[in-house]
Design a protein around this motif. Structure first.
Motif, PDB file in Angstrom:
ATOM      1  N   ALA A  30      67.912 125.870 -54.226  1.00 41.00           N
ATOM      2  CA  ALA A  30      68.946 126.133 -55.233  1.00 41.00           C
ATOM      3  C   ALA A  30      68.335 126.779 -56.475  1.00 41.00           C
ATOM      4  O   ALA A  30      68.943 127.640 -57.111  1.00 41.00           O
ATOM      5  CB  ALA A  30      69.660 124.835 -55.605  1.00 41.00           C
ATOM      6  N   ALA A  59      67.529 118.856 -68.461  1.00 42.04           N
ATOM      7  CA  ALA A  59      66.970 118.049 -67.367  1.00 42.04           C
ATOM      8  C   ALA A  59      66.990 116.563 -67.719  1.00 42.04           C
ATOM      9  O   ALA A  59      67.322 115.726 -66.874  1.00 42.04           O
ATOM     10  CB  ALA A  59      65.538 118.501 -67.066  1.00 42.04           C
ATOM     11  N   PHE A  94      73.610 126.994 -50.676  1.00 43.05           N
ATOM     12  CA  PHE A  94      73.546 127.517 -52.051  1.00 43.05           C
ATOM     13  C   PHE A  94      73.703 129.039 -52.125  1.00 43.05           C
ATOM     14  O   PHE A  94      73.469 129.645 -53.177  1.00 43.05           O
ATOM     15  CB  PHE A  94      72.241 127.080 -52.730  1.00 43.05           C
ATOM     16  N   TRP A 152      73.301 120.900 -57.540  1.00 40.34           N
ATOM     17  CA  TRP A 152      72.473 121.945 -58.172  1.00 40.34           C
ATOM     18  C   TRP A 152      73.300 123.227 -58.306  1.00 40.34           C
ATOM     19  O   TRP A 152      73.907 123.669 -57.342  1.00 40.34           O
ATOM     20  CB  TRP A 152      71.233 122.236 -57.324  1.00 40.34           C
ATOM     21  N   ARG A 158      62.746 116.495 -60.327  1.00 45.09           N
ATOM     22  CA  ARG A 158      63.617 117.522 -59.721  1.00 45.09           C
ATOM     23  C   ARG A 158      64.491 118.213 -60.761  1.00 45.09           C
ATOM     24  O   ARG A 158      64.702 119.412 -60.701  1.00 45.09           O
ATOM     25  CB  ARG A 158      64.518 116.893 -58.652  1.00 45.09           C
ATOM     26  N   PHE A 159      65.011 117.429 -61.717  1.00 43.30           N
ATOM     27  CA  PHE A 159      65.821 118.063 -62.772  1.00 43.30           C
ATOM     28  C   PHE A 159      64.967 119.038 -63.582  1.00 43.30           C
ATOM     29  O   PHE A 159      65.392 120.150 -63.878  1.00 43.30           O
ATOM     30  CB  PHE A 159      66.432 117.000 -63.705  1.00 43.30           C
ATOM     31  N   GLU A 170      65.983 116.193 -50.392  1.00 40.25           N
ATOM     32  CA  GLU A 170      66.514 116.578 -51.703  1.00 40.25           C
ATOM     33  C   GLU A 170      65.542 117.543 -52.392  1.00 40.25           C
ATOM     34  O   GLU A 170      65.978 118.466 -53.092  1.00 40.25           O
ATOM     35  CB  GLU A 170      66.753 115.336 -52.564  1.00 40.25           C
ATOM     36  N   CYS A 229      65.642 123.957 -71.377  1.00 42.57           N
ATOM     37  CA  CYS A 229      65.626 123.548 -69.971  1.00 42.57           C
ATOM     38  C   CYS A 229      65.224 122.077 -69.829  1.00 42.57           C
ATOM     39  O   CYS A 229      65.722 121.368 -68.952  1.00 42.57           O
ATOM     40  CB  CYS A 229      64.722 124.461 -69.133  1.00 42.57           C
ATOM     41  N   TYR A 244      64.307 122.139 -61.462  1.00 38.97           N
ATOM     42  CA  TYR A 244      65.463 123.022 -61.305  1.00 38.97           C
ATOM     43  C   TYR A 244      65.631 123.941 -62.522  1.00 38.97           C
ATOM     44  O   TYR A 244      65.756 125.159 -62.386  1.00 38.97           O
ATOM     45  CB  TYR A 244      66.744 122.209 -61.081  1.00 38.97           C
ATOM     46  N   HIS A 245      65.615 123.337 -63.704  1.00 39.86           N
ATOM     47  CA  HIS A 245      65.846 124.146 -64.904  1.00 39.86           C
ATOM     48  C   HIS A 245      64.665 125.065 -65.227  1.00 39.86           C
ATOM     49  O   HIS A 245      64.856 126.159 -65.738  1.00 39.86           O
ATOM     50  CB  HIS A 245      66.200 123.260 -66.094  1.00 39.86           C
ATOM     51  N   ARG A 292      66.426 120.912 -51.152  1.00 41.81           N
ATOM     52  CA  ARG A 292      67.670 121.419 -51.752  1.00 41.81           C
ATOM     53  C   ARG A 292      67.407 121.992 -53.152  1.00 41.81           C
ATOM     54  O   ARG A 292      67.878 123.069 -53.500  1.00 41.81           O
ATOM     55  CB  ARG A 292      68.739 120.325 -51.829  1.00 41.81           C
ATOM     56  N   VAL A 293      66.647 121.257 -53.953  1.00 44.65           N
ATOM     57  CA  VAL A 293      66.457 121.723 -55.329  1.00 44.65           C
ATOM     58  C   VAL A 293      65.569 122.979 -55.369  1.00 44.65           C
ATOM     59  O   VAL A 293      65.810 123.893 -56.162  1.00 44.65           O
ATOM     60  CB  VAL A 293      65.919 120.596 -56.242  1.00 44.65           C
ATOM     61  N   GLU A 345      65.193 128.968 -65.671  1.00 48.18           N
ATOM     62  CA  GLU A 345      65.181 129.501 -67.035  1.00 48.18           C
ATOM     63  C   GLU A 345      63.855 130.048 -67.523  1.00 48.18           C
ATOM     64  O   GLU A 345      63.814 130.794 -68.487  1.00 48.18           O
ATOM     65  CB  GLU A 345      65.678 128.419 -68.005  1.00 48.18           C
TER      66      GLU A 345
END
Lengths: 103, 305
Positions: free
Chosen positions: B94, A78, B125, A98, B56-57, B87, A74, B60-61, B90-91, B65
């Motif tokens: 989502a 990212a 989403f 996303w 944010r990335f 934003e 993950c 998200y993951h 949103r994340v 996960e």
């Protein structure tokens, strides 16, 4: 969106990975350097994850530098995605995909 | 991979909410093992301005996960006075976060503004509308004074939390042992939350080497009626759980009330006495049920209710 400049994301801390993407006109995806503290166990898996992420993002040509300190999948995703968006220099706030190419 | 989280429960037990920087992979990957009821992945103060995108990335993951099990996953988003909050929402939506903590809430309108953006994101989403819960952090005298309207601003809102750092700055006071500088804010916020029927959480205790001071503050929190506390260090989790755990005597009394209520309710009787002659009506039941729930969560309940 295309890489316009060098995009970097991540740190050299434990469990993290630093990814640098440099734009290229041709030559496909070229991994110019790949270091990992868990190379023997997970080197192949990390490399595959980096390439899969770039593929999803539609990056055709780039020079890639990877410096891993035991990142989970993950985190690999990212950091690749963040390096890509930074290298594209686009202000995409409000429209990050996303669940689309970011997944 | 990508196990969707179950629908969040609005009024679950939230004794401990542990802050974690969403940008640090080392922290978020095993955030759940510490046993906090909720973790608070932070996009706001813990994340430097030039790493807001990167956080944010990671978030998200991580949401997609990492299996957080029964630990509730809340995200603290950036304030409405920044370019980041839309934003951030949103994340969160989502990624399937259980809830969003609104920083620096000052009015009911702030909550409604976030609620609208959350609903738009849920539609965008394909997330069930209403799934994402909200909580509001009050960080200024204005926010505290408007606590009641804030507490009533949205059906999604499960609670309010005090944020001591900024509040003390506005009030031109420092941290005082015993908490006299926060007394009015804590009391006012608690009343507003109870009047609106939502939960209420106290601010962090940042001197992690002062165990005695921390225990004194938690004791005061319990006595004042807080549901839980925001935390900055995993070491603080067990202390709060231990101090919020009911005594065996309280558990025994709660059991009597719940059992007697169930028996009498079946017969249509609303007021009754329990062993020892104490008169009980329906008003005692939610409190008793809460004691049983706390006892179970604390791992000290041996009954069969």
């Amino acid at each position: 969106m295309e890489l316009k400049t060098v995009g970097t994301a991540g740190t050299l801390e434990s469990s993290d990975i630093m990814i640098t993407l440099e734009p290229a006109q041709s030559g496909g995806i070229e991994i110019v350097s790949f270091e990992s503290s868990v190379m023997n166990q997970y080197g192949r898996q990390i490399k595959a994850e980096v390439l899969a992420s770039l593929d999803r993002l539609g990056v055709k040509n780039a020079k890639v530098t990877v410096n891993d300190h035991g990142a989970l999948d993950c985190t690999v995703k990212a950091r690749v995605e963040c390096a890509y968006y930074r290298g594209c220099q686009c202000d995409v706030d409000g429209t990050y995909p996303w669940g689309g190419v970011i997944r | 991979m990508s196990i969707p989280r179950p629908k969040p429960e609005k009024f679950r037990l939230r004794r401990t909410m542990m802050f974690m920087n969403a940008q640090k992979p080392g922290l978020i990957k095993d955030a759940y093992i510490y046993g906090a009821d909720s973790i608070m992945l932070d996009l706001e103060d813990a994340v430097a301005e030039n790493q807001k995108d990167s956080a944010r990335f990671s978030l998200y993951h991580a949401l997609k996960e990492i299996d957080y099990g029964n630990t509730e996953v809340i995200v603290r988003i950036n304030g409405l006075d920044t370019p980041h909050w839309k934003e951030d929402i949103r994340v969160c939506v989502a990624g399937g976060a259980d809830g969003i903590r609104i920083a620096k809430t000052e009015s009911a309108q702030d909550v409604k503004t976030v609620e609208k953006a959350v609903e738009e994101a849920e539609k965008e989403f394909g997330v069930e509308v209403g799934r994402t819960l909200l909580m509001a952090a009050l960080e200024s005298p204005k926010g505290v004074l408007n606590a009641y309207e804030i507490c009533q601003a949205s059906d999604r809102l499960f609670g309010v939390a005090l944020s001591g750092g900024d509040y003390r700055k506005c009030m031109q006071v420092k941290v005082i042992p015993g908490g006299i500088e926060m007394l009015a804010a804590r009391g006012h916020m608690l009343m507003a939350a109870r009047a609106a029927g939502i939960q209420c959480f106290d601010t962090v205790f940042t001197n992690i080497n002062d165990d005695e001071g921390f225990r004194a503050e938690v004791k005061q929190n319990v006595e004042m009626g807080f549901d839980g506390k925001s935390l900055v260090n995993p070491r603080q989790i067990n202390i709060v759980h231990e101090m919020l755990a009911p005594t065996q005597k309280e558990i025994a009394e709660a059991e009597k009330i719940v059992r007697a209520y169930r028996e009498h309710a079946a017969e249509g009787v609303g007021v009754f006495t329990i062993e020892g002659g104490k008169m009980i009506d329906i008003a005692f039941v939610p409190g008793a049920e809460r004691v049983i729930k706390l006892a179970k969560a604390s791992g000290i309940y041996e009954g069969d209710l």
